[in-house]
Motif scaffolding. Structure first.
Motif, PDB file in Angstrom:
ATOM      1  N   ASP A  46       0.852  -1.066  -0.046  1.00  0.00           N
ATOM      2  CA  ASP A  46       0.021  -0.022  -0.026  1.00  0.00           C
ATOM      3  C   ASP A  46       0.701   1.410   0.012  1.00  0.00           C
ATOM      4  OD1 ASP A  46      -2.063  -1.440  -0.114  1.00  0.00           O
ATOM      5  OD2 ASP A  46      -2.471  -1.322   2.013  1.00  0.00           O
ATOM      6  N   ALA A  47       2.039   1.142   0.224  1.00  0.00           N
ATOM      7  CA  ALA A  47       2.974   2.366   0.295  1.00  0.00           C
ATOM      8  C   ALA A  47       3.457   2.600  -1.197  1.00  0.00           C
ATOM      9  CB  ALA A  47       4.371   2.001   1.040  1.00  0.00           C
ATOM     10  N   ILE A  48       3.076   1.812  -2.090  1.00  0.00           N
ATOM     11  CA  ILE A  48       3.600   2.127  -3.523  1.00  0.00           C
ATOM     12  C   ILE A  48       2.223   2.325  -4.087  1.00  0.00           C
ATOM     13  CG2 ILE A  48       4.444   1.010  -5.445  1.00  0.00           C
ATOM     14  CD1 ILE A  48       6.339  -0.530  -3.561  1.00  0.00           C
ATOM     15  N   LYS A  49       2.337   3.472  -5.256  1.00  0.00           N
ATOM     16  CA  LYS A  49       1.127   3.665  -6.097  1.00  0.00           C
ATOM     17  C   LYS A  49       1.349   3.378  -7.546  1.00  0.00           C
ATOM     18  CE  LYS A  49      -1.375   6.928  -3.175  1.00  0.00           C
ATOM     19  NZ  LYS A  49      -2.269   8.276  -3.145  1.00  0.00           N
ATOM     20  N   VAL A  50       2.538   3.558  -7.774  1.00  0.00           N
ATOM     21  CA  VAL A  50       3.100   3.156  -9.210  1.00  0.00           C
ATOM     22  C   VAL A  50       4.560   2.846  -9.131  1.00  0.00           C
ATOM     23  CG1 VAL A  50       3.940   4.671 -11.317  1.00  0.00           C
ATOM     24  CG2 VAL A  50       1.885   5.222 -10.207  1.00  0.00           C
ATOM     25  N   ILE A  51       4.829   1.665  -9.781  1.00  0.00           N
ATOM     26  CA  ILE A  51       6.061   0.980 -10.152  1.00  0.00           C
ATOM     27  C   ILE A  51       6.920   1.532 -11.399  1.00  0.00           C
ATOM     28  CG2 ILE A  51       7.007  -1.096 -10.634  1.00  0.00           C
ATOM     29  CD1 ILE A  51       4.377  -2.076  -9.021  1.00  0.00           C
ATOM     30  N   VAL A  52       8.192   1.501 -10.935  1.00  0.00           N
ATOM     31  CA  VAL A  52       9.154   1.823 -12.230  1.00  0.00           C
ATOM     32  C   VAL A  52      10.224   0.693 -12.183  1.00  0.00           C
ATOM     33  CG1 VAL A  52      11.212   3.173 -12.924  1.00  0.00           C
ATOM     34  CG2 VAL A  52       8.955   4.568 -12.143  1.00  0.00           C
ATOM     35  N   LEU A  53      10.160   0.138 -13.555  1.00  0.00           N
ATOM     36  CA  LEU A  53      11.018  -0.976 -13.918  1.00  0.00           C
ATOM     37  C   LEU A  53      12.345  -0.468 -14.440  1.00  0.00           C
ATOM     38  CD1 LEU A  53      11.608  -4.199 -13.463  1.00  0.00           C
ATOM     39  CD2 LEU A  53      10.446  -4.494 -15.969  1.00  0.00           C
ATOM     40  N   LYS A  54      13.559  -0.842 -13.901  1.00  0.00           N
ATOM     41  CA  LYS A  54      14.432  -0.247 -14.516  1.00  0.00           C
ATOM     42  C   LYS A  54      15.710  -1.369 -14.175  1.00  0.00           C
ATOM     43  CE  LYS A  54      16.781   2.757 -11.918  1.00  0.00           C
ATOM     44  NZ  LYS A  54      16.969   4.095 -11.019  1.00  0.00           N
ATOM     45  N   SER A  55      16.988  -1.205 -14.922  1.00  0.00           N
ATOM     46  CA  SER A  55      17.960  -2.076 -14.602  1.00  0.00           C
ATOM     47  C   SER A  55      19.192  -1.209 -14.336  1.00  0.00           C
ATOM     48  CB  SER A  55      18.408  -2.706 -15.984  1.00  0.00           C
ATOM     49  OG  SER A  55      18.653  -2.338 -16.926  1.00  0.00           O
ATOM     50  N   GLY A  56      20.455  -1.777 -13.704  1.00  0.00           N
ATOM     51  CA  GLY A  56      21.411  -1.230 -13.561  1.00  0.00           C
ATOM     52  C   GLY A  56      22.533  -1.180 -14.593  1.00  0.00           C
ATOM     53  N   GLY A  57      23.644  -0.333 -14.493  1.00  0.00           N
ATOM     54  CA  GLY A  57      24.405  -0.171 -15.578  1.00  0.00           C
ATOM     55  C   GLY A  57      23.965   0.679 -16.618  1.00  0.00           C
ATOM     56  N   ASP A  58      24.781   1.023 -17.671  1.00  0.00           N
ATOM     57  CA  ASP A  58      24.635   2.250 -18.586  1.00  0.00           C
ATOM     58  C   ASP A  58      24.067   1.975 -19.841  1.00  0.00           C
ATOM     59  OD1 ASP A  58      24.725   5.021 -18.914  1.00  0.00           O
ATOM     60  OD2 ASP A  58      26.829   4.854 -19.534  1.00  0.00           O
ATOM     61  N   ARG A  59      24.460   1.314 -20.516  1.00  0.00           N
ATOM     62  CA  ARG A  59      24.111   1.208 -22.023  1.00  0.00           C
ATOM     63  C   ARG A  59      23.128  -0.132 -22.417  1.00  0.00           C
ATOM     64  NH1 ARG A  59      24.539   5.606 -22.215  1.00  0.00           N
ATOM     65  NH2 ARG A  59      25.941   6.880 -23.716  1.00  0.00           N
ATOM     66  N   THR A  60      23.120  -1.222 -21.480  1.00  0.00           N
ATOM     67  CA  THR A  60      22.135  -2.070 -21.841  1.00  0.00           C
ATOM     68  C   THR A  60      21.036  -2.306 -20.835  1.00  0.00           C
ATOM     69  OG1 THR A  60      24.137  -3.218 -22.750  1.00  0.00           O
ATOM     70  CG2 THR A  60      22.110  -4.657 -22.617  1.00  0.00           C
ATOM     71  N   PHE A  61      19.683  -2.421 -21.208  1.00  0.00           N
ATOM     72  CA  PHE A  61      18.602  -2.670 -20.333  1.00  0.00           C
ATOM     73  C   PHE A  61      18.672  -3.855 -19.986  1.00  0.00           C
ATOM     74  CE2 PHE A  61      14.306  -3.943 -20.024  1.00  0.00           C
ATOM     75  CZ  PHE A  61      13.901  -3.278 -18.778  1.00  0.00           C
ATOM     76  N   CYS A  62      18.816  -4.811 -20.849  1.00  0.00           N
ATOM     77  CA  CYS A  62      18.540  -6.025 -20.665  1.00  0.00           C
ATOM     78  C   CYS A  62      18.905  -7.156 -21.981  1.00  0.00           C
ATOM     79  CB  CYS A  62      17.057  -6.613 -20.217  1.00  0.00           C
ATOM     80  SG  CYS A  62      17.002  -8.345 -19.822  1.00  0.00           S
ATOM     81  N   ALA A  63      19.846  -7.943 -21.834  1.00  0.00           N
ATOM     82  CA  ALA A  63      20.249  -8.778 -22.853  1.00  0.00           C
ATOM     83  C   ALA A  63      19.638  -9.950 -23.169  1.00  0.00           C
ATOM     84  CB  ALA A  63      21.746  -9.004 -22.788  1.00  0.00           C
ATOM     85  N   GLY A  64      18.411 -10.261 -22.285  1.00  0.00           N
ATOM     86  CA  GLY A  64      17.651 -11.334 -22.423  1.00  0.00           C
ATOM     87  C   GLY A  64      18.070 -12.579 -21.651  1.00  0.00           C
ATOM     88  N   ALA A  65      17.894 -13.665 -21.891  1.00  0.00           N
ATOM     89  CA  ALA A  65      17.985 -14.791 -21.019  1.00  0.00           C
ATOM     90  C   ALA A  65      19.544 -15.094 -20.972  1.00  0.00           C
ATOM     91  CB  ALA A  65      17.299 -15.962 -21.674  1.00  0.00           C
TER      92      ALA A  65
END
Length: 250
Positions: A46-65
């Motif tokens: 209940d303390a959260i109203k909106v969620i932000v999904l992010k990743s660490g590091g600079d130039r790659t969000f996610c390289a998959g599996a």
């Protein structure tokens, strides 16, 4: 920090969920499981109203599996469990009663495109090129396909799934409906994400929940659908073709 992690912080009623892996944010099963769990818990907090999904590091969000895990799959059951990792995260995002904003700061491949497509509002930088490379190793984007198709349409999803060697620019992804905005820098992206998320927190949470249901209408069968898709990938990954291709990544 070089150890993989999933962490959550809360600031001004916004829950920031961040994942990281030193191998270009490619995600092994344990990190995916933790990510799905964290999203589900944030949805119930209940303390959260909106969620932000992010990743660490600079130039790659996610390289998959994680290729390291992929290489070690030797039976269909293990394969299904492996490919269910992204399915579980997508389903957690789908069922989450809160809006999820995606912060895509860099390149995103395969399962990462599925994560971006499963957010409710996705913002990126000019470095956030996308690629579905699965066909290259003899499988296909089966698990993430429904999420990408839902957001970008069958035509765009088919195009990037077939053209498995090419990175598509973020402007193209914006044109096809994956990204809402493309910014020149990570700083500009972060400012916009923060402003958007905090502004959304001023809205009626019940209205946002009802809107979320509307956005995801027609996906009630995804628990079964994505499990079936994971099974398909798990079977294909055992093929001689794929085993041969994966040797090149050892």
């Amino acid at each position: 920090m070089t150890q993989p992690y999933v962490k959550q912080t809360i600031e001004n009623e916004v829950g920031y969920i961040e994942f990281f892996h030193p191998a270009h944010n490619s995600l092994p099963g344990d990190v995916l499981a933790k990510l799905a769990e964290t999203i589900t818990e944030a949805g119930e907090n209940d303390a959260i109203k909106v969620i932000v999904l992010k990743s660490g590091g600079d130039r790659t969000f996610c390289a998959g599996a994680s290729f390291k895990e992929l290489i070690n799959i030797n039976d269909a059951a293990t394969g299904k469990v492996f490919f269910s990792g992204f399915a579980n995260v997508i389903n957690a995002m789908r069922k989450c009663p809160k809006f999820i904003i995606g912060r895509i700061q860099g390149k995103t491949v395969g399962g990462g495109v599925g994560l971006a497509a499963s957010t409710d509002y996705c913002m990126a930088t000019k470095f956030a090129a996308i690629k579905l490379s699965e066909l290259n190793i003899g499988i296909g984007p089966f698990v993430v396909g429904p999420a990408i198709e839902r957001k970008m349409g069958l035509s765009a999803m088919s195009q990037i799934a077939i053209d498995a060697n090419s990175f598509y620019p973020p402007e193209w992804a914006k044109e096809k409906g994956l990204f809402t905005h493309v910014y020149d820098s990570t700083e500009a992206l972060d400012d916009a994400v923060k402003t958007t998320a905090e502004h959304l927190c001023t809205y009626n949470t019940e209205a946002m929940l009802e809107m979320k249901k509307v956005f995801w209408k027609g996906t009630d069968d995804w628990d079964e659908l994505l499990a079936e898709r994971a099974q398909t990938s798990g079977r294909l990954v055992l093929s001689d073709f794929t085993k041969e291709k994966l040797k090149g990544f050892k």
